[in-house]
Design a protein around this motif. Structure first.
Motif: not given
Length: 734
Positions: A119-120, A125-126, A316-319
């Motif tokens: 995801w990071r 890149l997005l 620490d990322g997306m839930i």
């Protein structure tokens, strides 16, 4: 005739041989749950596949998240229940429920970490491509004003802060529910309070910021997405005037979502309506938390949710990675696969759209999603308005929320046809939708049958009885997939249309079995689970073993989604031991351990993960001739090789006897899957998967079917050279 030749000995290369002293001392079977996690890791690997467009990679990441959610809600929930009740029933590999849970959580932690890593990378890149997710630094002052107004008008009126104290009972957090806990200090007296805000499921996960996305000169502009949860955090001060916000934290809950129905249920419909309500209140199975969650708030959350056996994941990322599906919808064709429109079968067009005329002339096989699902819908629509059609019978396992098939059945009933629909209430996560369809069908005059209480009706069959000059003729559709217009665009499945009288008589007996519990006798062609489908596959495997003993060619090619049944695995081990060559295309769970000397050295297992979801079930047996052969015994089926499919579901196994259809299924569909190198993974003896090495002749079966003429076009297409002919080149490449 153009051709694609790929040597069996080098391309695709076989999986690595097991190391001496390695897996031999372990169980002869892989654990079902761990094998499923390996499948989801292969799905996740596609999110890191640089050969794919960026938004398609994001789609795979989202799918891996939703897959994992369902796994936790069903499979892990079941194991937790067994462990709590002290049930020590061991899995096929000898593990107890507690041992399985420990292994699952260890692997789950690694998968979750890998998801966030990907995801990071994708988020960066997005951003380079002009799509910014949860990046408030990109929001200009005017957009800040819009976001604040959006919060005040669209979010604030429907969210409800609730204090967590003895005067306010802890609110119920529904399955897949997302919420925020705020730790506050009241300014007037410095008292500390914890408040909860649940994000309503009616709200989207993200809001797209307007006004900054327009490009110029055909260049895509910027798109900025802000999560609803972050907006609540951003403007929380407007919710809590007179308080100082000390901290906040986002969380997400997954609950036990399996439905258990007592076999003695007197009213199946009422029982399912109650069970669906109970599902929403099931035991907490997984709790996701932000890594910097306030300790006091976390303690309250864990205590109030009763988190004991649940997996607690801090990140620490997306839930809730499944929510990324909303971003995939961004209108950026340059970041997606090239658009693909399924072909409508030429055979039907040649008969001016008259499906019955085309089927009457010759059996037809349709290969979805390369060929349009509309032909299946048109088959039912035509039956609904044809004055010569007197009866329609159809099984409905998953029909989707906008089902043209359902509407066609309703129209048929309104036109005076005798219409019977077998609606499966136990189709997981489709129970509620199926109940709605059943009610609508019954109101239109359709005879709705719910089948067996303890067996799911999983066979995909439709039959149409038509009055013709020679008398009544039965037209049948047998499918490997559901009558679902959405999944038919992304699942590879086969639809087989026939007017074979024997298959028609057998189909009628199968419907009588489901609707009236009349066990069929003297079936002419079809094999039905749980009656004799397992025995027929056993018989075919034993025939290959006998042929190997006689020195005749002996081979088994199987393509399905899962293989977990111990009896079936042991039979394939026996075939391998007898010298039968066994090639298995298993997309998902595989409990069979290949490439073990003295047990499975003649078995290879491959999994294909790509643009489309491989879903068709095809079983082929050499039958004394070198494969692939016109003499091979070929079947399509609704059933995977799992105990539940073979023993506890109504399934069908359909022989393919028509020469043209036989060639199309065996020497095109099945063989192309075997030859694929670009999307394929070998299953190794230790349970790991490794990508198939692609040499100078890479082959992508999905691309092959997308770019070649319809397999179900003119009957002579294979002979006329309309489709590049696939072949296995024997011997060692130089």
């Amino acid at each position: 005739m153009s051709s694609i030749e790929i040597a069996t000995t080098r391309n695709p290369a076989p999986p690595p041989a097991p190391q001496p002293g390695g897996a031999g001392e372990e169980s002869p079977y892989f654990n079902r749950e761990l094998s499923w996690l390996s499948f989801n890791e292969r799905v996740l690997a596609e999110a890191a596949n640089e050969a794919y467009p960026l938004l398609e990679r994001l789609r795979f990441l989202s799918i891996s998240g939703s897959n994992l959610d369902e796994f936790m809600m069903i499979r892990v929930a079941g194991l937790v229940g067994q462990a709590q009740r002290g049930i020590d029933k061991v899995a096929i590999d000898g593990r107890t429920p507690t041992q399985q849970l420990a292994a699952i959580r260890e692997q789950l932690a690694m998968i979750s970490e890998r998801q966030q890593e990907i995801w990071r990378d994708l988020r960066a890149l997005l951003a380079e491509a002009g799509i910014h997710v949860a990046d408030e630094h990109r929001v200009d002052p005017s957009a800040h004003e819009w976001l604040e107004q959006y919060f005040l008008e669209e979010i604030l009126p429907i969210i409800t802060p609730q204090a967590l104290d003895p005067a306010h009972p802890f609110p119920f957090v529904h399955n897949e529910g997302i919420g925020l806990l705020f730790t506050l200090t009241r300014d007037i007296d410095a008292e500390q309070i914890i408040e909860m805000i649940l994000i309503p499921s009616a709200l989207p996960r993200f809001v797209r910021v307007p006004g900054q996305q327009e490009g110029s000169g055909g260049v895509p502009g910027e798109a900025i997405y802000i999560s609803i949860a972050s907006l609540v955090q951003r403007y929380a001060a407007k919710l809590f005037p007179g308080f100082t916000i000390e901290g906040d934290g986002l969380f997400r809950v997954l609950r036990d979502s399996d439905i258990e129905i007592e076999e003695e249920a007197e009213d199946l419909v009422r029982t399912f309506r109650s069970a669906i309500q109970r599902r929403r209140r099931g035991q907490v199975i997984q709790l996701e938390l932000e890594e910097d969650f306030h300790p006091k708030a976390e303690a309250v959350l864990l205590e109030q949710l009763g988190v004991h056996e649940a997996a607690v994941i801090k990140t620490d990322g997306m839930i809730g990675l499944d929510g990324l599906a909303e971003i995939v919808g961004e209108d950026r064709p340059d970041l997606k696969f090239d658009a693909y429109s399924p072909r409508y079968p030429e055979r039907i067009r040649e008969h001016d759209g008259d499906a019955f005329s085309a089927i009457r002339e010759k059996d037809i096989v349709i290969h979805h999603p390369y060929e349009s699902f509309e032909v299946v819908v048109d088959f039912i629509r035509q039956a609904a308005i044809d004055p010569d059609v007197v009866a329609i019978k159809q099984t409905l396992y998953r029909a989707g929320s906008q089902s043209a098939v359902i509407n066609a059945l309703i129209e048929a009933a309104e036109n005076g046809k005798s219409v019977t629909a077998v609606v499966e209430l136990k189709a997981r996560f489709d129970e509620e939708q199926n109940l709605k369809w059943a009610t609508k069908l019954e109101r239109a005059g359709v005879q709705v049958i719910y089948g067996f209480t303890d067996w799911k009706t999983h066979a995909k069959t439709a039959m149409v009885v038509r009055r013709e000059e020679e008398g009544f003729r039965t037209y049948c559709h047998f499918g490997t997939g559901n009558y679902h217009p959405v999944t038919a665009k992304i699942y590879t499945d086969l639809s087989f249309f026939t007017a074979d009288p024997k298959l028609g008589r057998d189909a009628a007996k199968m419907f009588n079995f489901v609707t009236g519990y009349v066990e069929p006798h003297s079936l002419e062609k079809i094999h039905i689970a749980p009656i004799d489908l397992r025995e027929e596959i056993y018989r075919r495997i034993d025939n290959e073993i006998a042929n190997a003993a006689k020195g005749k060619p002996a081979a088994i090619w199987m393509k399905c989604n899962q293989i977990t049944d111990q009896g079936m695995i042991d039979r394939l081990y026996a075939a391998s031991d007898a010298g039968v060559s066994v090639e298995l295309l298993i997309r998902g769970i595989c409990c069979l351990r290949p490439c073990i000397e003295g047990m499975s050295e003649n078995i290879r297992v491959k999994s294909i993960i790509g643009r489309f979801l491989e879903h068709s079930r095809i079983y082929a047996f050499a039958n004394g001739h070198a494969m692939p052969s016109p003499k091979a015994a070929v079947f399509i089926s609704s059933a995977d090789l799992m105990e539940r499919n073979l023993d506890r579901r109504v399934e069908s196994l359909i022989p393919i006897d028509n020469r043209t259809v036989h060639d199309q299924v065996l020497q095109q569909v099945l063989l192309a899957n075997m030859l694929d190198t670009e999307q394929s993974w070998w299953l190794n003896a230790d349970g790991t998967y490794s990508r198939v090495d692609t040499d100078a002749k890479p082959f992508n079966c999905h691309r092959y079917f997308m770019t070649n003429p319809s397999l179900s076009g003119r009957g002579g297409s294979l002979e006329a050279g309309g489709v590049p002919k696939l072949s296995l080149r024997k011997g060692r490449a130089g």
